[in-house]
Write an enzyme that holds these catalytic residues in place. Structure first.
Site, PDB file in Angstrom:
ATOM      1  N   ALA B 240       0.828  -1.208   0.000  1.00  0.00           N
ATOM      2  CA  ALA B 240       0.000   0.000   0.000  1.00  0.00           C
ATOM      3  C   ALA B 240       0.868   1.266   0.000  1.00  0.00           C
ATOM      4  O   ALA B 240       2.094   1.205   0.080  1.00  0.00           O
ATOM      5  CB  ALA B 240      -0.933  -0.029   1.196  1.00  0.00           C
ATOM      6  N   HIS B 241       0.199   2.388  -0.035  1.00  0.00           N
ATOM      7  CA  HIS B 241       0.865   3.694  -0.130  1.00  0.00           C
ATOM      8  C   HIS B 241       1.774   3.950   1.078  1.00  0.00           C
ATOM      9  O   HIS B 241       1.449   3.629   2.214  1.00  0.00           O
ATOM     10  CB  HIS B 241      -0.171   4.803  -0.239  1.00  0.00           C
ATOM     11  CG  HIS B 241      -1.165   4.814   0.865  1.00  0.00           C
ATOM     12  ND1 HIS B 241      -1.014   5.582   1.996  1.00  0.00           N
ATOM     13  CD2 HIS B 241      -2.319   4.139   1.037  1.00  0.00           C
ATOM     14  CE1 HIS B 241      -2.038   5.387   2.795  1.00  0.00           C
ATOM     15  NE2 HIS B 241      -2.852   4.510   2.239  1.00  0.00           N
ATOM     16  N   ASN B 242       2.937   4.533   0.792  1.00  0.00           N
ATOM     17  CA  ASN B 242       3.874   4.991   1.825  1.00  0.00           C
ATOM     18  C   ASN B 242       4.527   3.867   2.625  1.00  0.00           C
ATOM     19  O   ASN B 242       5.166   4.128   3.640  1.00  0.00           O
ATOM     20  CB  ASN B 242       3.206   5.982   2.794  1.00  0.00           C
ATOM     21  CG  ASN B 242       2.865   7.298   2.130  1.00  0.00           C
ATOM     22  OD1 ASN B 242       1.776   7.440   1.574  1.00  0.00           O
ATOM     23  ND2 ASN B 242       3.782   8.228   2.141  1.00  0.00           N
TER      24      ASN B 242
END
Lengths: 344, 344, 344
Positions: B240-242
């Protein structure tokens, strides 16, 4: 397709009650049935809709006895589900039987593609590829060098077949599936750095295999990863290198089979099941969705559940008691207090 | 490739027992070995095949002492697995070193693509994209604007690289993988309606990263989602993001790492593992397949299992006793009866 | 985009403390903030960075009271997260509003594509397809016959839309997603051989739906698989045939919903959740990641956890006691010994 009750009754070997000349052009769900459609009653829960549906024809079991008036014409059959399958196939049968190689496809001159095939726009057919009669290769499919595809296969858009993959007859591969990617194998040095192990094997799909959308089957380190005759893999399934999936086994979505596991025939796996590498699973084993199989399963037809998976009823009993642990804990405390009192 | 036992023994620094001039052209599994192939014995379970295989050459450990006659020529090596890796690489090494930009590819005039690269049919290279020497971009790959790809990368068919993705050297991205898609982030109003949060960050893959088929790495809300040097992600993995994945960490198929989690170096995750968002996992942690990590893991090298994940042996012990709950329940009932009797 | 503190404060309805004329051109994370960027403080854990960041502007809550000097200009707002969302959208807004149909796309003459749309290179638009104004179809998208797409949709590269799919307005479909593939349905004969059931239904996505990268939504046997208004599916999610996902429901990555399940409105599912076929889940239910829902859930807003899923706190309590089973087991043994002594 448009058909009369009489024509359908003949196909299905059924008995008509009502108008044999009434016509239908499409199937429908019983609760949404409209004039000109044929619907069915298989699950008794839906019987109430029999009396209200507008479907022109209804398939029902031969033992069905209406409790009220029915406006639809009935066709009584031995096995409603099997008849519905036949009907859906009849209505869904594509009229198309003209073959075309899109001028927008890339077909390597060394490929051997039967003239009676479809090759879609932007499909990419590599060196020495063989494609059999009646096979449909959709848009954006990539077929790398030396792949062999049998007869009457359906390869949906965006599928990638890595080099040397072998596909039997009447296989269906849904959009985005990847067949033949490298196995997840590395050697690790003393500093924990991984070096890729080259995978020189391939993937073999036997006849009548179906692979779901965005599923992945890795090729073998050496030899072949094999999906045997009639096996069906659902969407987003992962099959690792050197796995063998037995004849007529079905594996539901998001399940993963780790490297070199050997799955028997007629096995049924629910969704999100995991099987540890190098394990063997006997024929006809049934694995509840989300279970994690960590040991060999030698008993034919065994039913499994849990994480790690144990016998199905054993898991349900243990889990039910796990839910009662706060109560059991309380009872242990009370026993301790009572013993303390008794010892005074 | 075709090689004699002597040539191979020199590459592998091994000792020959048998005919140094015997030649092989391919590797094989020991139970399927045929004349002209080289096979190996690493797992003692397979020793019986040593005496029956038709492989012309067999790699064995330097301490291996045959119990019967062997027809194959042996090469004794220090580390059979490492030698097999070297061999597979030697046999799998592609002869191709000619570079070509397919006339069927679309390359934006503003892209800076090194002349010594392969660009496959129907590949789509966007504005301001940079591609380094020796990189192979396969058919149907989409590279959006401002992506940078280093040297000697292999991008398999159907991969999508969203805008601004940065890829290091010697990375391998398997078919259908998606790098740089939007994170799953929304703001929610008081009526429970979600509004998309724009993701202006990107994804960075450092050198020697491998991404499996149909895996997905989302880009950061701001900053970068980072997969560090030498990390390997298997098929159908979700990042997922980050998220940050540390150096030389391996994550098996169908695992998912939620937003902003930070995974250490040399971590090993089995298949179908889940990590909750914003958690940190220390270096060298080992997580059993299917586990769900819900808390930070601060102890280097800790081994985890369960849902939520706890220490590996603790989970196995607790699970073993959970299976015995019907018996424990019975024993509690008996204690209660006995106490009742004692109290009388 | 470049903006002054004053312009941003007006957009966000915030109060400026510092220089109203200072300009920024990009957002940044507070710990990485540089001159010319705007950052924010939402999580109090990050407050220390407020005093050290080089970001020119900082968004803070209206109740924020600095404990030290701050060099950045502050904008105080009611809801920091909502303001960040607005800002990211402002900075991320694409300047592009020119429409183009790539000469490298294939568009069937019978398709009805609005002139104000983008059709990327190698996109493939089939017979009788309808595409509404403002929609963007990226490279390598395959849209099969009779698909309808509304206005202002974004279809990322490599998406496949099977025949008869219906997509509303403002939908976003990420790279590699497959919409409308066959359901996993077969009839099984007495020898355990599966015959495919034709799926004549379709998929409908209502307005404002977002589908993650490499996710799959199967079409219905009959009727439609429906993803309702505003629902958001993350990457690698599997939605089986005839499922209904309610308005504004969010489903995180790698979750799978089996056939004919009906998910309510405003439901929240974590990652890797599984739902058994034909189950109904009430509105606003929250399901912890990795849970397996095996029964109907009728209570609105219920929170679930476990495998099979039970009430959230009940699972946590039972699991905590499962970890104590070695101790409980010991206490039972001691009770047994003490009773034995008492009986002497």
């Amino acid at each position: 397709m448009k058909a009369t009750a009489q024509e359908l009754a003949e196909i299905l070997n059924g008995e008509i009650i009502g108008d044999p000349m009434i016509t239908v052009h499409a199937p429908s769900k019983i609760e949404e049935g409209t004039i000109g459609t044929i619907s069915f009653l298989a699950n008794p829960k839906y019987e109430k809709f029999v009396y209200t549906t507008n479907a022109s024809i209804l398939l029902v079991g031969k033992d069905f006895i209406p409790k009220q008036d029915i406006s639809s014409t009935l066709i009584k059959v031995d096995d409603v589900y099997a008849s519905v399958g036949s009907l859906l196939n009849a209505f869904g049968a594509s009229a198309q039987k003209e073959y075309e190689h899109s001028s927008l496809a890339f077909i390597d001159p060394s490929a051997n593609v039967h003239k009676d095939t479809n090759i879609g726009p932007f499909a990419c057919v590599g060196k020495e590829v063989q494609i059999g009669e009646g096979t449909h290769v959709s848009a954006h499919v990539t077929i790398n060098e030396n792949v062999t595809i049998g007869k009457d296969c359906m390869i949906y858009p965006g599928v990638t077949l890595y080099a040397n993959t072998v596909i039997g007859n009447r296989c269906i591969i849904h959009a985005g599936a990847v067949i033949g990617s490298d196995g997840f194998g590395y050697s690790k040095d003393e500093e924990g750095v991984y070096t890729k192990i080259n995978h020189v094997g391939n993937v073999m799909l036997e006849d009548d295999v179906e692979i779901g959308a965005n599923a992945v089957v890795d090729r073998a380190t050496m030899g072949s990863t094999i999906i045997k005759k009639g096996a069906k893999l659902d969407n987003l399934v992962q099959i690792a290198h050197n796995v063998e999936v037995g004849d007529h086994t079905v594996i539901a979505a998001l399940s993963g089979i780790a490297g070199s596991a050997k799955i028997g025939k007629h096995v049924i796996m629910g969704g999100q099941v995991g099987v540890v590498g190098h394990r063997e699973i006997a024929d006809k084993v049934m694995i509840q969705g989300k279970s994690g199989v960590a040991s060999n399963v030698t008993e034919v037809g065994k039913r499994l559940y849990g994480y790690p998976a144990i016998e199905y009823r054993e898991y349900l009993k243990a889990y039910a008691l796990m839910r009662q642990l706060p109560d059991l804990h309380q009872r242990i405390k009370e026993l301790e207090n009572q013993i303390k009192d008794l010892k005074k």
